[in-house]
Design an enzyme around this catalytic site. Structure first.
Site, PDB file in Angstrom:
ATOM      1  N   ASN A 149     -10.109  -1.610  -1.545  1.00  0.00           N
ATOM      2  CA  ASN A 149      -8.693  -1.435  -1.223  1.00  0.00           C
ATOM      3  C   ASN A 149      -7.880  -2.208  -2.259  1.00  0.00           C
ATOM      4  OD1 ASN A 149      -6.085  -1.657  -0.234  1.00  0.00           O
ATOM      5  ND2 ASN A 149      -6.717  -1.847   1.895  1.00  0.00           N
ATOM      6  N   HIS A 151      -3.796   6.453   1.236  1.00  0.00           N
ATOM      7  CA  HIS A 151      -4.119   5.103   0.780  1.00  0.00           C
ATOM      8  C   HIS A 151      -5.549   4.761   1.203  1.00  0.00           C
ATOM      9  CE1 HIS A 151      -4.352   0.862   0.382  1.00  0.00           C
ATOM     10  NE2 HIS A 151      -4.256   0.629   1.668  1.00  0.00           N
ATOM     11  N   CYS A 188       0.796  -1.232   0.000  1.00  0.00           N
ATOM     12  CA  CYS A 188       0.000   0.000   0.000  1.00  0.00           C
ATOM     13  C   CYS A 188       0.827   1.281   0.000  1.00  0.00           C
ATOM     14  CB  CYS A 188      -0.954  -0.026   1.183  1.00  0.00           C
ATOM     15  SG  CYS A 188      -1.954  -1.526   1.208  1.00  0.00           S
TER      16      CYS A 188
END
Lengths: 73, 337
Positions: free
Chosen positions: B294, B264, B117
């Site tokens: 995500n 993120h 990430c």
């Protein structure tokens, strides 16, 4: 903070009716006690107390009273 | 010698075609109704690659879309960086395969790097370094991730969050600062909080053989992604505020001078809390996970791509970016579009 205030907050995190917890409940018996509830508890502790929630110690907590002892120590 | 600067020229993204929505997840996990999943995660749909589809396929498609949309000549690219944790092969690297598929020159630097990430911000730093050191004028940065391949089917804590995606960003030499200074965090002490234990050369080490224990009812094996959600959440609460402050200080900026903050896109719950903790005004906080979820290293460039297309982000604006996750690692920077 008083223990009763903690219980009211746990009712919000667990999406339960107000005054439905008395503090003796075992975590495993609370249907809403899952990974999302743990995140909710972490967020509340982070916003309310000066010390973060001891996440590894939380895994040893069996009751709401155990959780309160972790937070309030 | 005049100072060299870099800037983001353009960004594109690509999602695989299969959708996984909350109704389908609620059927699998009845204790989490669809509306609860949406309320907690902010995610309505995740896109999932086909079994034979790979990070290389997704990344190359994102780059092709970038080239077509921006009329970019492939031979103008001097370097290719490919960020993925699930490359098509242990060897060769995806970057070399992508160089060939995209028709890039052969006299270029092409390499993979492994990050989750935080990967996009790290990639911007590598591209910035190649450009400002005079080694390249145009760098193609590809991020591509296919976590669906390592998610246990019954592990609701990860299946509700993660989706597959790819992005392509062209970073180029500029005559004014576009990509600013960076702040960093790396701490391998937390590595096992987010790990696929049996995924590399360490698969036969004792700690990885035993890693499928305590999987509960998730059905997770040691070859699947393990995420200790509470520890990851605590990590972000502990380090992101100081990471952002350090980045703003390095760039001689305050939050007031930033037009938008793009973190993120882990999940809505986490971002809401981080925004509150870091005192980021709601109107500056970009949320872009409802359609896609995500997507690991892709969330920041996917959001850039969509918000620029929608006109939400515009040329001349200053954006604070930060990625955080696997490693554990994190990075932040400021970009001027």
């Amino acid at each position: 903070m008083e223990y009763t205030e903690f219980l009211r907050q746990m009712e919000r995190i667990l999406e339960m009716e107000e005054n439905s917890l008395n503090g003796t409940e075992a975590l495993r018996d609370l249907s809403g006690w899952d990974s999302l509830a743990v995140l909710g508890l972490q967020a509340w502790v982070d916003a309310t107390f000066s010390s973060p929630l001891d996440v590894p110690a939380l895994t040893t907590a069996a009751t709401l009273e155990d959780v309160w002892r972790l937070i309030s120590k | 010698m005049p100072a060299k600067y870099s800037r983001i020229h353009s960004v594109a993204h690509y999602f695989p075609s299969q959708e996984l929505n909350n109704d389908a997840l609620a059927t699998l996990f009845p204790e989490w109704p669809a509306d609860k999943i949406l309320a907690k995660t902010g995610i309505r749909v995740r896109y999932v690659c086909r079994e034979e589809e790979t990070a290389l396929d997704l990344g190359v498609e994102a780059a092709r879309r970038l080239f077509a949309a921006q009329n970019i000549e492939p031979h103008s690219v001097d370097a290719l960086l490919f960020c993925t944790e699930l490359p098509d092969y242990v060897l060769p690297p995806n970057a070399c395969l992508a160089q060939n598929l995209l028709g890039l020159r052969t006299d270029i630097l092409a390499t993979d790097y492994t990050l989750g990430c935080s990967g996009y911000v790290y990639g911007l730093s590598l591209a910035h370094g190649l450009i400002t050191s005079g080694q390249a004028k145009r760098v193609l940065l590809i991020t591509a991730e296919t976590y669906s391949k390592v998610l246990a089917p019954q592990d609701k804590s990860v299946r509700t969050l993660f989706g597959d995606a790819a992005s392509a960003t062209l970073v180029e030499l500029a005559d004014q600062p576009g990509i600013g200074a960076f702040s960093w965090y790396s701490n391998g002490a937390g590595a096992r909080s987010l790990i696929v234990p049996q995924s590399g050369s360490a698969r036969n080490k004792a700690e990885n053989r035993a890693a499928s224990q305590n999987a509960g009812d998730s059905g997770r094996t040691a070859a699947d992604l393990f995420m200790d959600g509470p520890r990851i959440f605590q990590f972000t609460l502990d380090i992101v505020p100081s990471l952002l402050s350090a980045c703003l200080e390095k760039n001689a900026l305050t939050l007031d001078a930033v037009d938008a903050v793009l973190l993120h896109q882990a999940n809505k719950f986490m971002l809401d809390h981080l925004a509150h903790k870091c005192r980021i005004p709601a109107e500056k906080m970009i949320l872009d996970m409802e359609y896609g979820g995500n997507t690991v290293s892709n969330t920041i460039p996917v959001a850039l791509s969509r918000k620029i297309s929608q006109g939400v982000l515009q040329p001349g604006q200053t954006i604070l970016l930060a990625g955080f996750g696997v490693g554990l690692s994190a990075a932040a920077t400021v970009v001027k579009l």
